[in-house]
Design a protein around this motif. Structure first.
Motif, PDB file in Angstrom:
ATOM      1  N   GLY A   1       0.814  -1.202   0.000  1.00  0.00           N
ATOM      2  CA  GLY A   1       0.000   0.000   0.000  1.00  0.00           C
ATOM      3  C   GLY A   1       0.857   1.265   0.000  1.00  0.00           C
ATOM      4  O   GLY A   1       1.964   1.286   0.536  1.00  0.00           O
ATOM      5  N   TYR A   2       0.321   2.328  -0.597  1.00  0.00           N
ATOM      6  CA  TYR A   2       1.039   3.596  -0.650  1.00  0.00           C
ATOM      7  C   TYR A   2       0.027   4.718  -0.851  1.00  0.00           C
ATOM      8  O   TYR A   2      -1.114   4.494  -1.268  1.00  0.00           O
ATOM      9  CB  TYR A   2       2.075   3.616  -1.793  1.00  0.00           C
ATOM     10  CG  TYR A   2       1.476   3.366  -3.163  1.00  0.00           C
ATOM     11  CD1 TYR A   2       1.167   4.420  -4.030  1.00  0.00           C
ATOM     12  CD2 TYR A   2       1.210   2.068  -3.603  1.00  0.00           C
ATOM     13  CE1 TYR A   2       0.604   4.190  -5.284  1.00  0.00           C
ATOM     14  CE2 TYR A   2       0.653   1.834  -4.854  1.00  0.00           C
ATOM     15  CZ  TYR A   2       0.353   2.882  -5.679  1.00  0.00           C
ATOM     16  OH  TYR A   2      -0.217   2.656  -6.911  1.00  0.00           O
ATOM     17  N   TYR A   3       0.456   5.921  -0.559  1.00  0.00           N
ATOM     18  CA  TYR A   3      -0.325   7.119  -0.851  1.00  0.00           C
ATOM     19  C   TYR A   3       0.246   7.789  -2.101  1.00  0.00           C
ATOM     20  O   TYR A   3       1.456   7.778  -2.331  1.00  0.00           O
ATOM     21  CB  TYR A   3      -0.282   8.105   0.308  1.00  0.00           C
ATOM     22  CG  TYR A   3      -1.095   7.688   1.511  1.00  0.00           C
ATOM     23  CD1 TYR A   3      -2.469   7.937   1.562  1.00  0.00           C
ATOM     24  CD2 TYR A   3      -0.498   7.054   2.597  1.00  0.00           C
ATOM     25  CE1 TYR A   3      -3.228   7.551   2.665  1.00  0.00           C
ATOM     26  CE2 TYR A   3      -1.246   6.671   3.702  1.00  0.00           C
ATOM     27  CZ  TYR A   3      -2.610   6.923   3.730  1.00  0.00           C
ATOM     28  OH  TYR A   3      -3.360   6.546   4.809  1.00  0.00           O
ATOM     29  N   ILE A   4      -0.643   8.388  -2.883  1.00  0.00           N
ATOM     30  CA  ILE A   4      -0.213   9.144  -4.055  1.00  0.00           C
ATOM     31  C   ILE A   4      -1.042  10.422  -4.127  1.00  0.00           C
ATOM     32  O   ILE A   4      -2.203  10.449  -3.679  1.00  0.00           O
ATOM     33  CB  ILE A   4      -0.364   8.306  -5.349  1.00  0.00           C
ATOM     34  CG1 ILE A   4       0.357   8.978  -6.531  1.00  0.00           C
ATOM     35  CG2 ILE A   4      -1.829   8.043  -5.680  1.00  0.00           C
ATOM     36  CD1 ILE A   4       0.537   8.065  -7.742  1.00  0.00           C
TER      37      ILE A   4
ATOM     38  N   GLY B   1       5.249   0.807   8.123  1.00  0.00           N
ATOM     39  CA  GLY B   1       4.953  -0.384   8.920  1.00  0.00           C
ATOM     40  C   GLY B   1       3.997  -1.357   8.273  1.00  0.00           C
ATOM     41  O   GLY B   1       3.523  -2.280   8.947  1.00  0.00           O
ATOM     42  N   GLN B   2       3.702  -1.189   6.976  1.00  0.00           N
ATOM     43  CA  GLN B   2       2.732  -2.067   6.331  1.00  0.00           C
ATOM     44  C   GLN B   2       3.298  -2.759   5.094  1.00  0.00           C
ATOM     45  O   GLN B   2       2.575  -3.071   4.155  1.00  0.00           O
ATOM     46  CB  GLN B   2       1.473  -1.276   5.970  1.00  0.00           C
ATOM     47  CG  GLN B   2       0.701  -0.780   7.175  1.00  0.00           C
ATOM     48  CD  GLN B   2      -0.664  -0.232   6.805  1.00  0.00           C
ATOM     49  OE1 GLN B   2      -1.233  -0.573   5.786  1.00  0.00           O
ATOM     50  NE2 GLN B   2      -1.197   0.628   7.656  1.00  0.00           N
ATOM     51  N   ALA B   3       4.598  -3.029   5.093  1.00  0.00           N
ATOM     52  CA  ALA B   3       5.200  -3.773   3.982  1.00  0.00           C
ATOM     53  C   ALA B   3       4.744  -5.225   4.052  1.00  0.00           C
ATOM     54  O   ALA B   3       4.922  -5.897   5.069  1.00  0.00           O
ATOM     55  CB  ALA B   3       6.716  -3.688   4.046  1.00  0.00           C
ATOM     56  N   ILE B   4       4.123  -5.691   2.996  1.00  0.00           N
ATOM     57  CA  ILE B   4       3.593  -7.053   2.937  1.00  0.00           C
ATOM     58  C   ILE B   4       4.469  -7.954   2.092  1.00  0.00           C
ATOM     59  O   ILE B   4       4.816  -9.066   2.496  1.00  0.00           O
ATOM     60  CB  ILE B   4       2.158  -7.039   2.370  1.00  0.00           C
ATOM     61  CG1 ILE B   4       1.221  -6.248   3.285  1.00  0.00           C
ATOM     62  CG2 ILE B   4       1.653  -8.465   2.160  1.00  0.00           C
ATOM     63  CD1 ILE B   4      -0.178  -6.084   2.707  1.00  0.00           C
TER      64      ILE B   4
END
Length: 362
Positions: A56-59, A244-247
Protein backbone atom coordinates in the motif's frame (compact mmCIF):
# COMPACT_ATOMS: atom_id res chain seq x y z
CA UNK A 1 -6.32 -22.07 11.07
CA UNK A 2 -6.24 -18.79 9.19
CA UNK A 3 -8.19 -18.50 5.97
CA UNK A 4 -5.98 -17.78 2.99
CA UNK A 5 -6.96 -15.03 0.57
CA UNK A 6 -6.52 -15.63 -3.14
CA UNK A 7 -5.49 -13.01 -5.69
CA UNK A 8 -8.98 -13.11 -7.21
CA UNK A 9 -10.47 -12.29 -3.83
CA UNK A 10 -8.06 -9.41 -3.36
CA UNK A 11 -9.03 -7.97 -6.74
CA UNK A 12 -12.70 -8.28 -5.83
CA UNK A 13 -12.15 -6.49 -2.53
CA UNK A 14 -10.15 -3.75 -4.22
CA UNK A 15 -12.78 -3.24 -6.92
CA UNK A 16 -15.91 -3.18 -4.76
CA UNK A 17 -15.18 0.01 -2.81
CA UNK A 18 -15.68 3.41 -4.40
CA UNK A 19 -14.23 5.39 -1.47
CA UNK A 20 -10.59 5.18 -0.45
CA UNK A 21 -8.81 6.58 2.57
CA UNK A 22 -7.20 9.98 2.09
CA UNK A 23 -4.61 11.89 4.04
CA UNK A 24 -3.16 15.40 4.04
CA UNK A 25 0.58 16.11 4.02
CA UNK A 26 1.83 19.60 4.87
CA UNK A 27 5.10 20.80 3.40
CA UNK A 28 7.75 22.92 5.17
CA UNK A 29 6.10 25.96 3.50
CA UNK A 30 2.72 24.98 5.06
CA UNK A 31 1.24 24.14 1.67
CA UNK A 32 -0.92 21.05 1.43
CA UNK A 33 -0.88 17.77 -0.51
CA UNK A 34 -4.13 15.82 -0.64
CA UNK A 35 -3.16 12.17 -1.02
CA UNK A 36 -5.17 9.03 -1.76
CA UNK A 37 -4.43 5.56 -0.39
CA UNK A 38 -3.84 2.84 -2.98
CA UNK A 39 -4.26 -0.36 -0.95
CA UNK A 40 -1.88 -3.31 -1.09
CA UNK A 41 -2.60 -6.01 -3.64
CA UNK A 42 -2.18 -7.06 -7.24
CA UNK A 43 -3.06 -5.32 -10.48
CA UNK A 44 -2.67 -5.88 -14.22
CA UNK A 45 0.21 -3.85 -15.63
CA UNK A 46 1.39 -3.02 -19.14
CA UNK A 47 -0.06 -3.80 -22.54
CA UNK A 48 0.58 -7.48 -21.86
CA UNK A 49 -1.43 -7.31 -18.59
CA UNK A 50 1.18 -9.04 -16.45
CA UNK A 51 0.42 -9.22 -12.74
CA UNK A 52 2.34 -7.11 -10.22
CA UNK A 53 1.79 -6.94 -6.45
CA UNK A 54 2.42 -3.67 -4.60
CA UNK A 55 2.43 -2.74 -0.95
CA UNK A 56 0.00 0.00 0.00
CA UNK A 57 1.04 3.60 -0.65
CA UNK A 58 -0.32 7.12 -0.85
CA UNK A 59 -0.21 9.14 -4.06
CA UNK A 60 -1.16 12.76 -4.76
CA UNK A 61 -4.78 13.17 -5.71
CA UNK A 62 -3.76 15.87 -8.20
CA UNK A 63 -0.54 16.82 -10.01
CA UNK A 64 1.67 19.38 -8.29
CA UNK A 65 0.51 22.87 -9.30
CA UNK A 66 2.50 26.03 -9.95
CA UNK A 67 1.26 27.38 -6.61
CA UNK A 68 2.78 24.40 -4.76
CA UNK A 69 5.98 24.59 -6.79
CA UNK A 70 6.39 28.32 -6.25
CA UNK A 71 6.10 27.92 -2.48
CA UNK A 72 9.00 25.46 -2.70
CA UNK A 73 10.90 27.75 -5.07
CA UNK A 74 10.63 30.74 -2.73
CA UNK A 75 11.73 28.62 0.25
CA UNK A 76 14.67 26.99 -1.55
CA UNK A 77 15.80 29.72 -3.93
CA UNK A 78 14.63 27.98 -7.11
CA UNK A 79 13.04 29.47 -10.23
CA UNK A 80 9.35 30.25 -9.90
CA UNK A 81 6.83 29.50 -12.64
CA UNK A 82 4.90 32.54 -13.82
CA UNK A 83 3.48 31.39 -17.16
CA UNK A 84 2.69 28.37 -19.31
CA UNK A 85 3.23 28.88 -23.07
CA UNK A 86 0.91 26.01 -24.03
CA UNK A 87 -2.02 27.18 -21.88
CA UNK A 88 -4.89 29.50 -22.70
CA UNK A 89 -4.09 33.15 -22.02
CA UNK A 90 -6.83 33.41 -19.38
CA UNK A 91 -5.87 30.21 -17.50
CA UNK A 92 -5.25 30.52 -13.75
CA UNK A 93 -1.46 30.20 -13.65
CA UNK A 94 -1.39 29.04 -10.01
CA UNK A 95 -3.64 26.07 -10.85
CA UNK A 96 -1.68 24.96 -13.90
CA UNK A 97 0.49 21.84 -13.47
CA UNK A 98 4.10 22.60 -12.57
CA UNK A 99 6.16 21.72 -15.66
CA UNK A 100 9.61 20.65 -14.43
CA UNK A 101 12.60 18.40 -15.07
CA UNK A 102 12.84 14.98 -13.45
CA UNK A 103 15.51 16.33 -11.09
CA UNK A 104 13.29 19.25 -10.06
CA UNK A 105 10.39 16.87 -9.46
CA UNK A 106 12.59 14.60 -7.36
CA UNK A 107 13.89 17.52 -5.31
CA UNK A 108 10.41 18.92 -4.70
CA UNK A 109 9.04 15.59 -3.50
CA UNK A 110 12.03 15.07 -1.16
CA UNK A 111 11.59 18.57 0.28
CA UNK A 112 7.94 17.77 0.99
CA UNK A 113 8.92 14.52 2.77
CA UNK A 114 7.62 12.48 -0.15
CA UNK A 115 9.03 10.78 -3.28
CA UNK A 116 8.23 10.21 -6.94
CA UNK A 117 6.06 7.13 -7.59
CA UNK A 118 7.52 4.13 -9.37
CA UNK A 119 6.12 3.31 -12.80
CA UNK A 120 4.16 0.42 -11.29
CA UNK A 121 2.71 2.63 -8.54
CA UNK A 122 1.75 5.31 -11.04
CA UNK A 123 0.07 2.82 -13.37
CA UNK A 124 -1.89 1.06 -10.62
CA UNK A 125 -3.12 4.41 -9.30
CA UNK A 126 -4.44 5.23 -12.78
CA UNK A 127 -5.79 1.86 -13.91
CA UNK A 128 -7.16 0.32 -10.73
CA UNK A 129 -7.17 -3.47 -10.64
CA UNK A 130 -9.27 -4.35 -13.69
CA UNK A 131 -6.71 -3.61 -16.43
CA UNK A 132 -8.65 -0.70 -17.90
CA UNK A 133 -7.05 1.39 -20.62
CA UNK A 134 -7.98 4.85 -19.28
CA UNK A 135 -8.86 6.16 -15.82
CA UNK A 136 -12.55 6.31 -16.74
CA UNK A 137 -12.81 3.00 -18.63
CA UNK A 138 -11.97 1.29 -21.92
CA UNK A 139 -12.80 3.97 -24.53
CA UNK A 140 -10.90 7.16 -25.32
CA UNK A 141 -13.05 10.24 -24.71
CA UNK A 142 -11.95 13.74 -25.75
CA UNK A 143 -14.36 15.33 -23.27
CA UNK A 144 -12.42 13.83 -20.37
CA UNK A 145 -8.84 14.97 -21.07
CA UNK A 146 -6.63 17.42 -22.94
CA UNK A 147 -4.76 15.81 -25.85
CA UNK A 148 -4.24 15.96 -29.64
CA UNK A 149 -3.08 19.63 -29.70
CA UNK A 150 -5.42 20.88 -26.97
CA UNK A 151 -4.17 23.65 -24.65
CA UNK A 152 -2.71 22.83 -21.24
CA UNK A 153 -5.47 23.25 -18.67
CA UNK A 154 -5.52 23.93 -14.91
CA UNK A 155 -5.42 20.89 -12.65
CA UNK A 156 -8.81 19.23 -11.96
CA UNK A 157 -10.48 20.67 -15.08
CA UNK A 158 -12.05 17.29 -15.96
CA UNK A 159 -14.31 15.85 -13.23
CA UNK A 160 -14.49 12.50 -15.10
CA UNK A 161 -10.72 12.12 -15.50
CA UNK A 162 -10.50 10.18 -12.26
CA UNK A 163 -9.26 6.65 -11.59
CA UNK A 164 -11.01 3.91 -9.58
CA UNK A 165 -8.84 4.97 -6.62
CA UNK A 166 -9.94 8.60 -6.84
CA UNK A 167 -6.74 9.94 -8.45
CA UNK A 168 -7.32 12.82 -10.89
CA UNK A 169 -5.73 13.90 -14.19
CA UNK A 170 -3.85 10.67 -14.91
CA UNK A 171 -4.41 10.95 -18.68
CA UNK A 172 -3.55 13.95 -20.84
CA UNK A 173 -2.60 17.59 -20.22
CA UNK A 174 1.13 16.96 -19.67
CA UNK A 175 3.23 13.79 -19.61
CA UNK A 176 4.06 12.83 -16.03
CA UNK A 177 7.38 11.76 -14.49
CA UNK A 178 7.79 8.41 -12.75
CA UNK A 179 10.88 7.57 -10.73
CA UNK A 180 12.07 4.68 -12.94
CA UNK A 181 14.83 4.49 -15.50
CA UNK A 182 13.69 3.14 -18.87
CA UNK A 183 14.75 -0.29 -20.20
CA UNK A 184 13.25 -1.96 -23.27
CA UNK A 185 13.26 -5.44 -21.75
CA UNK A 186 12.22 -4.54 -18.21
CA UNK A 187 8.78 -6.12 -18.56
CA UNK A 188 10.50 -9.44 -19.32
CA UNK A 189 12.28 -9.30 -15.96
CA UNK A 190 9.83 -7.34 -13.84
CA UNK A 191 9.86 -8.56 -10.23
CA UNK A 192 6.44 -9.71 -9.12
CA UNK A 193 6.58 -7.68 -5.92
CA UNK A 194 7.10 -3.90 -5.73
CA UNK A 195 9.18 -3.53 -8.95
CA UNK A 196 11.59 -0.60 -8.43
CA UNK A 197 12.53 -0.17 -12.09
CA UNK A 198 15.95 -0.78 -13.68
CA UNK A 199 19.02 -0.11 -11.55
CA UNK A 200 20.55 2.23 -14.14
CA UNK A 201 19.83 3.97 -17.43
CA UNK A 202 19.98 7.27 -19.30
CA UNK A 203 16.27 8.04 -19.85
CA UNK A 204 13.44 8.29 -17.33
CA UNK A 205 9.91 6.97 -17.74
CA UNK A 206 7.04 9.30 -18.65
CA UNK A 207 3.41 8.24 -18.30
CA UNK A 208 -0.09 9.42 -19.09
CA UNK A 209 0.13 11.33 -22.36
CA UNK A 210 -0.02 15.08 -22.89
CA UNK A 211 -1.79 17.90 -24.69
CA UNK A 212 0.15 17.20 -27.91
CA UNK A 213 -0.26 13.41 -27.70
CA UNK A 214 -2.35 11.39 -30.13
CA UNK A 215 -4.89 8.86 -28.90
CA UNK A 216 -2.25 6.10 -28.86
CA UNK A 217 -0.16 7.76 -26.17
CA UNK A 218 -3.15 8.27 -23.88
CA UNK A 219 -3.29 4.57 -22.96
CA UNK A 220 -2.19 4.31 -19.31
CA UNK A 221 0.22 1.47 -20.15
CA UNK A 222 2.07 3.65 -22.69
CA UNK A 223 5.72 4.32 -21.81
CA UNK A 224 7.35 7.40 -23.29
CA UNK A 225 11.11 7.06 -22.96
CA UNK A 226 12.80 9.65 -25.18
CA UNK A 227 12.80 12.29 -22.43
CA UNK A 228 16.11 13.07 -20.76
CA UNK A 229 15.77 13.86 -17.04
CA UNK A 230 16.77 17.48 -17.76
CA UNK A 231 13.83 18.19 -20.13
CA UNK A 232 11.41 20.61 -18.37
CA UNK A 233 8.24 19.62 -20.20
CA UNK A 234 6.48 17.35 -17.74
CA UNK A 235 4.22 17.48 -14.72
CA UNK A 236 4.59 15.26 -11.66
CA UNK A 237 2.93 14.10 -8.48
CA UNK A 238 4.38 12.67 -5.28
CA UNK A 239 3.92 9.40 -3.41
CA UNK A 240 4.57 8.04 0.07
CA UNK A 241 4.90 4.52 1.42
CA UNK A 242 2.59 3.39 4.21
CA UNK A 243 4.83 3.03 7.26
CA UNK A 244 4.95 -0.38 8.92
CA UNK A 245 2.73 -2.07 6.33
CA UNK A 246 5.20 -3.77 3.98
CA UNK A 247 3.59 -7.05 2.94
CA UNK A 248 5.49 -8.32 -0.06
CA UNK A 249 9.18 -9.30 -0.11
CA UNK A 250 11.73 -7.51 -2.25
CA UNK A 251 13.58 -9.52 -4.88
CA UNK A 252 17.33 -9.18 -4.38
CA UNK A 253 18.86 -11.56 -6.93
CA UNK A 254 18.24 -14.52 -9.25
CA UNK A 255 21.34 -16.61 -10.07
CA UNK A 256 21.64 -19.58 -12.43
CA UNK A 257 24.74 -21.78 -12.46
CA UNK A 258 24.75 -24.04 -15.52
CA UNK A 259 27.13 -24.77 -18.36
CA UNK A 260 25.94 -24.69 -21.95
CA UNK A 261 24.22 -28.02 -22.46
CA UNK A 262 23.32 -30.32 -25.33
CA UNK A 263 19.93 -31.42 -26.48
CA UNK A 264 18.80 -34.81 -25.08
CA UNK A 265 21.78 -34.86 -22.70
CA UNK A 266 21.62 -34.53 -18.87
CA UNK A 267 22.46 -31.01 -17.72
CA UNK A 268 23.13 -30.11 -14.05
CA UNK A 269 21.94 -26.70 -12.93
CA UNK A 270 21.78 -24.73 -9.69
CA UNK A 271 19.27 -21.91 -9.29
CA UNK A 272 19.17 -19.47 -6.37
CA UNK A 273 16.53 -16.82 -5.75
CA UNK A 274 17.11 -14.40 -2.88
CA UNK A 275 14.26 -12.36 -1.40
CA UNK A 276 14.60 -10.08 1.59
CA UNK A 277 12.19 -12.29 3.54
CA UNK A 278 10.26 -15.52 3.13
CA UNK A 279 7.06 -15.88 1.13
CA UNK A 280 5.60 -17.79 4.07
CA UNK A 281 4.58 -14.45 5.59
CA UNK A 282 2.30 -13.76 2.63
CA UNK A 283 -0.69 -16.03 3.02
CA UNK A 284 -1.81 -16.16 -0.61
CA UNK A 285 1.47 -17.67 -1.91
CA UNK A 286 2.64 -21.29 -1.65
CA UNK A 287 6.17 -21.27 -3.04
CA UNK A 288 8.35 -20.88 -6.13
CA UNK A 289 9.23 -22.92 -9.21
CA UNK A 290 11.21 -22.73 -12.45
CA UNK A 291 9.26 -23.00 -15.71
CA UNK A 292 11.28 -25.09 -18.19
CA UNK A 293 8.70 -25.20 -20.99
CA UNK A 294 10.87 -23.19 -23.41
CA UNK A 295 13.27 -26.17 -23.38
CA UNK A 296 10.26 -28.46 -23.94
CA UNK A 297 10.24 -29.72 -20.35
CA UNK A 298 6.63 -29.41 -19.31
CA UNK A 299 6.88 -30.03 -15.56
CA UNK A 300 8.06 -26.97 -13.55
CA UNK A 301 11.00 -27.52 -11.21
CA UNK A 302 10.02 -26.77 -7.59
CA UNK A 303 12.33 -24.51 -5.57
CA UNK A 304 13.12 -25.41 -1.97
CA UNK A 305 12.49 -22.85 0.75
CA UNK A 306 15.89 -22.67 2.44
CA UNK A 307 14.75 -20.04 4.95
CA UNK A 308 15.55 -16.33 5.28
CA UNK A 309 14.04 -15.63 1.86
CA UNK A 310 16.30 -18.01 -0.10
CA UNK A 311 14.76 -20.41 -2.62
CA UNK A 312 16.91 -22.83 -4.58
CA UNK A 313 17.19 -26.03 -6.53
CA UNK A 314 20.12 -28.24 -7.51
CA UNK A 315 18.87 -30.56 -10.21
CA UNK A 316 19.68 -32.32 -13.45
CA UNK A 317 17.42 -31.70 -16.42
CA UNK A 318 17.38 -33.07 -19.99
CA UNK A 319 16.59 -30.28 -22.48
CA UNK A 320 14.64 -31.40 -25.54
CA UNK A 321 15.15 -28.30 -27.66
CA UNK A 322 18.14 -26.37 -29.04
CA UNK A 323 18.72 -22.66 -28.57
CA UNK A 324 18.90 -19.97 -25.91
CA UNK A 325 15.96 -20.55 -23.60
CA UNK A 326 14.42 -18.05 -21.16
CA UNK A 327 13.57 -20.06 -18.04
CA UNK A 328 10.91 -18.25 -16.04
CA UNK A 329 11.05 -18.06 -12.25
CA UNK A 330 7.50 -18.25 -10.89
CA UNK A 331 5.69 -17.60 -7.65
CA UNK A 332 2.74 -19.91 -7.01
CA UNK A 333 -0.59 -18.72 -5.63
CA UNK A 334 -2.59 -21.02 -3.35
CA UNK A 335 -5.16 -21.40 -6.13
CA UNK A 336 -2.46 -22.84 -8.43
CA UNK A 337 -1.87 -19.70 -10.51
CA UNK A 338 1.77 -19.12 -11.45
CA UNK A 339 3.08 -15.55 -11.61
CA UNK A 340 6.42 -14.79 -13.35
CA UNK A 341 8.93 -12.81 -11.29
CA UNK A 342 12.05 -12.96 -13.47
CA UNK A 343 13.91 -15.11 -15.94
CA UNK A 344 17.33 -16.68 -16.54
CA UNK A 345 18.86 -17.79 -19.85
CA UNK A 346 19.98 -21.35 -20.58
CA UNK A 347 22.02 -22.27 -23.69
CA UNK A 348 21.34 -25.67 -25.27
CA UNK A 349 23.12 -26.79 -28.44
CA UNK A 350 22.90 -29.86 -30.66
CA UNK A 351 25.38 -32.71 -30.08
CA UNK A 352 28.07 -32.02 -32.69
CA UNK A 353 29.92 -34.69 -34.64
CA UNK A 354 32.96 -32.40 -35.03
CA UNK A 355 34.64 -33.80 -31.93
CA UNK A 356 34.01 -37.38 -33.04
CA UNK A 357 35.53 -36.66 -36.48
CA UNK A 358 38.63 -35.07 -34.86
CA UNK A 359 39.10 -38.15 -32.64
CA UNK A 360 39.06 -40.40 -35.68
CA UNK A 361 41.79 -38.33 -37.39
CA UNK A 362 44.15 -38.47 -34.41
Amino acid sequence: MKKRITFAALLALASCSAAWAETVVRTPAETQHDMVLVPAGGFLMGRDLHTVFLDGYYIDKYPVTNALWNAFAHAEGRDVRLAEPWADADADVDRLPARQTWFDARDYCAWAGLRLPTEAEWEKAGRGTDGRMYPWGQQIDHSKASYDKDPVMPVASWPDNVSPFGVHDMSGNLWEWANDWFADDYYLNTPLFNPPGPARGTLRILKGGGNLTSEVGMFLASRFHSAEPTVPYCQFRCARSVDGQAIYPSQIAITLQADAGHVNQPLPLVLDVQLDRTLARVEQFDGMSLDLSSAQIQTPLPLIDEGNGRYSTSSTITPLRNGRHPLVVQVQNVDGTQYPTGRVLLDVWPVSDVGIFADRLS
